[in-house]
Design an enzyme around this catalytic site. Structure first.
Site, mmCIF file in Angstrom:
data_model
loop_
_atom_site.group_PDB
_atom_site.id
_atom_site.type_symbol
_atom_site.label_atom_id
_atom_site.label_comp_id
_atom_site.label_asym_id
_atom_site.label_seq_id
_atom_site.Cartn_x
_atom_site.Cartn_y
_atom_site.Cartn_z
ATOM 1 N N CYS A 1 0.841 -1.201 0.000
ATOM 2 C CA CYS A 1 0.000 0.000 0.000
ATOM 3 C C CYS A 1 0.869 1.240 0.000
ATOM 4 O O CYS A 1 2.016 1.227 0.444
ATOM 5 C CB CYS A 1 -0.976 -0.014 1.162
ATOM 6 S SG CYS A 1 -0.344 0.600 2.707
ATOM 7 N N CYS A 2 0.293 2.304 -0.528
ATOM 8 C CA CYS A 2 0.921 3.631 -0.533
ATOM 9 C C CYS A 2 -0.206 4.637 -0.344
ATOM 10 O O CYS A 2 -1.250 4.292 0.193
ATOM 11 C CB CYS A 2 1.704 3.857 -1.824
ATOM 12 S SG CYS A 2 0.693 3.876 -3.311
ATOM 13 N N ALA A 3 -0.034 5.836 -0.797
ATOM 14 C CA ALA A 3 -1.069 6.856 -0.610
ATOM 15 C C ALA A 3 -2.269 6.623 -1.529
ATOM 16 O O ALA A 3 -3.412 6.709 -1.094
ATOM 17 C CB ALA A 3 -0.490 8.249 -0.841
ATOM 18 N N MET B 1 -4.002 4.328 0.924
ATOM 19 C CA MET B 1 -4.507 4.808 2.209
ATOM 20 C C MET B 1 -5.712 5.727 2.034
ATOM 21 O O MET B 1 -6.564 5.811 2.917
ATOM 22 C CB MET B 1 -3.409 5.538 2.984
ATOM 23 C CG MET B 1 -2.385 4.619 3.618
ATOM 24 S SD MET B 1 -3.095 3.442 4.800
ATOM 25 C CE MET B 1 -3.657 4.527 6.106
#
Length: 138
Positions: A94-96, A123
């Site tokens: 996961c990242c932004a 996120m």
């Protein structure tokens, strides 16, 4: 009708963005590696999936998925040895927004990881779905 004639560019923009969203949705429909926040939670609960957050330190400190391991994308290759134990585990990246984690999936796939998943929308979607966020260091 006058409104559309005077604001044709807004109507065109709305049509274009709607078309783009539909094409993206159709393209990703067959991609089982893209998980919604709920699907990611189920994979963690049912198959003990590992979550790796590839955002930068400042982003991670502002809030992350509980129990997510933090390995920034730029350090992924250098720190791959510490991840070897997860090669046959389900791994959710996961990242932004889901973009950097897609890049991470490509790197890890080349390193021999078998079960890789991307948190679709990152996120941003996780928080929008009302999922828990932690500020504890992992």
């Amino acid at each position: 009708m006058d409104f559309l004639q005077q604001n044709w560019y807004w109507a065109a923009l709305a049509a274009l963005s709607g078309t783009w969203l539909m094409v993206d949705m159709i393209r990703n429909r067959g991609d089982k590696s893209q998980l919604s926040p709920i699907e990611a939670t189920l994979l963690v609960n049912r198959e003990d999936a590992v979550i790796i957050d590839v955002r930068e330190q400042g982003e991670y400190a502002q809030g992350h998925i509980p129990n997510a391991r933090h390995i920034p994308l730029g350090e992924l290759e250098r720190r791959s040895k510490e991840m070897d134990k997860y090669k046959s585990h389900p791994v959710i990246l996961c990242c932004a927004t889901g973009s950097r984690s897609n890049t991470a999936i490509k790197q890890l796939r080349q390193a021999g990881f078998e079960k890789l998943y991307n948190l679709r929308g990152g996120m941003m979607e996780w928080q929008k779905a009302g999922q828990p966020v932690s500020k504890k260091r992992k």
